[in-house]
Design a protein around this motif. Structure first.
Motif, mmCIF file in Angstrom:
data_model
loop_
_atom_site.group_PDB
_atom_site.id
_atom_site.type_symbol
_atom_site.label_atom_id
_atom_site.label_comp_id
_atom_site.label_asym_id
_atom_site.label_seq_id
_atom_site.Cartn_x
_atom_site.Cartn_y
_atom_site.Cartn_z
ATOM 1 N N GLY A 128 0.817 -1.213 0.000
ATOM 2 C CA GLY A 128 0.000 0.000 0.000
ATOM 3 C C GLY A 128 0.849 1.260 0.000
ATOM 4 N N LEU A 129 1.946 1.204 0.745
ATOM 5 C CA LEU A 129 2.808 2.373 0.869
ATOM 6 C C LEU A 129 3.527 2.665 -0.446
ATOM 7 C CD1 LEU A 129 3.819 4.480 2.774
ATOM 8 C CD2 LEU A 129 5.608 2.910 3.506
ATOM 9 N N ILE A 130 4.041 1.611 -1.092
ATOM 10 C CA ILE A 130 4.713 1.769 -2.388
ATOM 11 C C ILE A 130 3.719 2.319 -3.418
ATOM 12 C CG2 ILE A 130 5.924 0.545 -4.248
ATOM 13 C CD1 ILE A 130 7.558 0.547 -1.757
ATOM 14 N N LEU A 131 2.505 1.799 -3.357
ATOM 15 C CA LEU A 131 1.456 2.251 -4.276
ATOM 16 C C LEU A 131 1.168 3.745 -4.082
ATOM 17 C CD1 LEU A 131 -0.819 1.596 -6.316
ATOM 18 C CD2 LEU A 131 -2.251 0.975 -4.373
ATOM 19 N N ALA A 132 1.083 4.158 -2.804
ATOM 20 C CA ALA A 132 0.796 5.563 -2.497
ATOM 21 C C ALA A 132 1.829 6.471 -3.158
ATOM 22 C CB ALA A 132 0.781 5.766 -0.979
ATOM 23 N N ARG B 14 3.682 5.848 -5.764
ATOM 24 C CA ARG B 14 3.536 5.847 -7.228
ATOM 25 C C ARG B 14 2.388 6.739 -7.678
ATOM 26 N NH1 ARG B 14 5.942 1.599 -9.915
ATOM 27 N NH2 ARG B 14 5.066 2.534 -11.796
ATOM 28 N N LEU B 15 1.278 6.709 -6.930
ATOM 29 C CA LEU B 15 0.135 7.547 -7.306
ATOM 30 C C LEU B 15 0.440 9.024 -7.049
ATOM 31 C CD1 LEU B 15 -2.886 5.405 -6.042
ATOM 32 C CD2 LEU B 15 -1.867 5.460 -8.309
ATOM 33 N N ALA B 16 1.211 9.272 -5.988
ATOM 34 C CA ALA B 16 1.600 10.649 -5.691
ATOM 35 C C ALA B 16 2.402 11.237 -6.852
ATOM 36 C CB ALA B 16 2.421 10.690 -4.400
ATOM 37 N N LYS B 17 3.278 10.401 -7.426
ATOM 38 C CA LYS B 17 4.073 10.833 -8.583
ATOM 39 C C LYS B 17 3.182 11.217 -9.755
ATOM 40 C CE LYS B 17 8.518 8.645 -8.058
ATOM 41 N NZ LYS B 17 8.936 7.282 -7.798
ATOM 42 N N GLN B 18 1.999 10.603 -9.833
ATOM 43 C CA GLN B 18 1.066 10.907 -10.935
ATOM 44 C C GLN B 18 0.137 12.078 -10.571
ATOM 45 O OE1 GLN B 18 -0.970 7.353 -12.274
ATOM 46 N NE2 GLN B 18 0.933 6.275 -12.700
ATOM 47 N N LYS B 19 0.459 12.753 -9.453
ATOM 48 C CA LYS B 19 -0.298 13.921 -8.994
ATOM 49 C C LYS B 19 -1.754 13.604 -8.651
ATOM 50 C CE LYS B 19 2.607 17.446 -11.010
ATOM 51 N NZ LYS B 19 3.533 16.595 -11.819
ATOM 52 N N ILE B 20 -1.951 12.445 -8.026
ATOM 53 C CA ILE B 20 -3.287 12.069 -7.553
ATOM 54 C C ILE B 20 -3.316 12.300 -6.043
ATOM 55 C CG2 ILE B 20 -4.904 10.141 -7.302
ATOM 56 C CD1 ILE B 20 -3.554 8.918 -9.839
ATOM 57 N N ASN B 21 -4.352 13.008 -5.564
ATOM 58 C CA ASN B 21 -4.482 13.228 -4.127
ATOM 59 C C ASN B 21 -4.784 11.908 -3.428
ATOM 60 O OD1 ASN B 21 -4.268 16.061 -4.489
ATOM 61 N ND2 ASN B 21 -6.412 16.086 -5.125
ATOM 62 N N LEU B 22 -4.250 11.769 -2.202
ATOM 63 C CA LEU B 22 -4.332 10.457 -1.552
ATOM 64 C C LEU B 22 -5.097 10.480 -0.239
ATOM 65 C CD1 LEU B 22 -0.594 9.399 -1.997
ATOM 66 C CD2 LEU B 22 -2.558 8.544 -3.294
ATOM 67 N N CYS C 209 2.312 10.046 5.887
ATOM 68 C CA CYS C 209 1.686 11.252 5.326
ATOM 69 C C CYS C 209 2.682 12.404 5.277
ATOM 70 C CB CYS C 209 0.477 11.671 6.155
ATOM 71 S SG CYS C 209 -0.931 10.654 5.831
ATOM 72 N N ALA C 210 3.419 12.577 6.365
ATOM 73 C CA ALA C 210 4.376 13.685 6.430
ATOM 74 C C ALA C 210 5.419 13.543 5.329
ATOM 75 C CB ALA C 210 5.042 13.719 7.805
ATOM 76 N N THR C 211 5.934 12.322 5.154
ATOM 77 C CA THR C 211 6.943 12.089 4.111
ATOM 78 C C THR C 211 6.369 12.383 2.731
ATOM 79 O OG1 THR C 211 7.619 10.246 5.483
ATOM 80 C CG2 THR C 211 8.688 10.427 3.339
ATOM 81 N N LEU C 212 5.167 11.874 2.467
ATOM 82 C CA LEU C 212 4.558 12.080 1.144
ATOM 83 C C LEU C 212 4.302 13.570 0.877
ATOM 84 C CD1 LEU C 212 2.093 9.043 1.085
ATOM 85 C CD2 LEU C 212 3.898 9.471 -0.595
ATOM 86 N N ARG C 213 3.819 14.276 1.915
ATOM 87 C CA ARG C 213 3.543 15.719 1.736
ATOM 88 C C ARG C 213 4.820 16.477 1.424
ATOM 89 N NH1 ARG C 213 0.170 15.542 6.776
ATOM 90 N NH2 ARG C 213 -1.900 14.954 6.006
ATOM 91 N N TYR D 3 5.982 15.379 -2.164
ATOM 92 C CA TYR D 3 5.048 15.713 -3.253
ATOM 93 C C TYR D 3 4.137 16.865 -2.841
ATOM 94 C CZ TYR D 3 6.732 11.156 -4.658
ATOM 95 O OH TYR D 3 7.547 10.104 -4.974
ATOM 96 N N PRO D 4 4.709 18.072 -2.724
ATOM 97 C CA PRO D 4 3.939 19.198 -2.183
ATOM 98 C C PRO D 4 2.740 19.583 -3.053
ATOM 99 C CG PRO D 4 6.120 19.905 -2.950
ATOM 100 C CD PRO D 4 6.099 18.432 -3.047
ATOM 101 N N ALA D 5 2.715 19.125 -4.312
ATOM 102 C CA ALA D 5 1.623 19.529 -5.200
ATOM 103 C C ALA D 5 0.313 18.804 -4.891
ATOM 104 C CB ALA D 5 2.026 19.268 -6.653
#
Ligand SMILES: NC(=O)c1ccc[n+]([C@@H]2O[C@H](COP(=O)([O-])OP(=O)(O)OC[C@H]3O[C@@H](n4cnc5c(N)ncnc54)[C@H](OP(=O)(O)O)[C@@H]3O)[C@@H](O)[C@H]2O)c1
Ligand SMILES: *[C@@H]1O[C@H](CO)[C@@H](O)[C@H](O)[C@H]1NC(C)=O
Length: 319
Positions: free
Chosen positions: A57-61, A63-71, A85-89, A92-94
């Motif tokens: 799930g984490l790896i998937l998150a 990958r989707l973040a890279k595609q600019k999909i909100n999670l 969440c903190a790491t992803l934010r 991927y600040p966008a």
């Protein structure tokens, strides 16, 4: 032509068809399909991933973040959700990253109440039903609570969440994708974890029927059936000490794939294949099953189930 010849040709044809059918998806995905951009394909702004605080799930998150999909990440561990969440934010600040700390084994009424509010606020077009764990116990001597919490988590609440998302896509007239993480174990009995194999079978069957129904709404359904996966918390979550050191488990996991490999396959396959076996091991298991039939496999498993794997570990634990 003699009858014998005709039969040989038919058998040869069936064998060839079987072999081609087995390797075709892998060749097709390996050489002819690039990873897809789900944001473009489904015009997706939000994705919900269950079981996203670790492992697949984490790896998937990511990958989707890279595609600019909100999670919207869902798991039952507040601490790791916060960290992820903190790491992803930060990386991927966008995009927006939000979390839902919910124990999915809780009663279905309470679960849907928490989910519904979120679904109204966020137009989810991609749902990844990835939550899962292997509950290990002897069914006869278990408490009902152990059984019920697993069914609530992996069946009832997972289907309830799927219904809510599919229904909202239908009402909003939007396209989308629903993806399930099942397992190769949906074909193999898992003694001492009766629920694992049976709930994975349930998910595999449910996904296939749903896929046919939702095709007309352009909602794609996909079910991935991985074999052993390395580098996740899956074995630890069984609660058995040193389970990963068990000789049988080590043998099984010598065939393991990485979470990245599984997620690559998943992202390539969505909308192209409904059922995805993850590796040649999957084909081997299906072929073995076809040749031996259930009863011979059951005979072997019954004779040996306390010698290795879960049965052996459970026996050691109770001694
Ligand atoms: N690893 C394998 O060998 C393998 C093979 C085939 C299929 N699979 C399937 O792959 C999927 C992902 O597993 P994984 O290998 O990535 O294992 P994992 O690292 O243990 O991930 C499981 C995720 O599910 C969450 N979860 C567990 N129980 C929950 C509950 N009651 N409520 C909410 N969330 C809960 C966990 O959250 P917390 O840990 O934060 O509580 C974690 O985020 C599962 O469906 C599994 O059955 C795994
Ligand atoms: C599972 O869901 C049912 C139906 O909502 C509920 O009665 C039961 O308490 C839940 N089980 C657990 C272990 O939370």
């Amino acid at each position: 032509m003699e009858l014998f010849q005709i039969i040989s040709y038919i058998l040869l044809f069936l064998l060839l068809f079987f072999l081609i059918r087995l390797v075709y998806p892998f060749i097709y995905l390996k050489f002819f399909v690039r990873s897809q951009n789900l944001q473009e394909k489904y015009d997706a702004t939000w994705a919900l991933i269950t079981g996203s605080s670790s492992g697949l799930g984490l790896i998937l998150a990511e990958r989707l973040a890279k595609q600019k999909i909100n999670l919207l990440l869902l798991s039952d561990d507040l601490e790791s959700l916060r960290t992820q969440c903190a790491t992803l934010r930060k990386n991927y600040p966008a995009i927006k990253v939000e979390s839902l700390c919910i124990d999915m084994s809780q009663p279905v009424e309470a679960f849907i109440q928490r989910i519904e509010g979120e679904l109204q606020k966020k137009p989810i077009s991609l749902l990844f039903n990835n939550v899962g764990y292997m509950p290990v116990f002897d069914f006869a001597s278990s408490e009902w609570n152990q059984v019920e919490s697993h069914i609530n988590c992996t069946v009832t609440n997972t289907i309830q969440l799927t219904h809510a998302v599919v229904n909202s896509l239908y009402k909003r007239k939007r396209i989308g994708a629903i993806v399930f993480t099942s397992s190769i174990m949906s074909f193999i009995p898992t003694p001492y974890s009766t629920l694992y194999s049976s709930t994975k079978s349930y998910i595999s069957a449910f996904a296939q029927s749903l896929a046919i129904e939702t095709k007309k709404y352009n909602i794609d359904v996909c079910v991935v059936q991985p074999g052993p996966i390395s580098k996740t918390n899956f074995l630890k979550a069984t609660g058995i000490d040193n389970f990963d050191k068990d000789p049988f488990v080590r043998l099984l996991y010598s065939f393991s794939q990485t979470p990245k490999q599984i997620i690559n396959l998943m992202l390539q396959s969505i909308g192209k294949f409904t059922v995805i076996g993850s590796s040649p091991l999957w084909g081997l298991v299906r072929a073995f099953q076809l040749v031996c039939g259930e009863n011979i496999i059951l005979y072997i498993l019954t004779k040996t189930s306390t010698l290795w794997g879960l049965g052996r570990s459970l026996k050691k634990k109770s001694n």
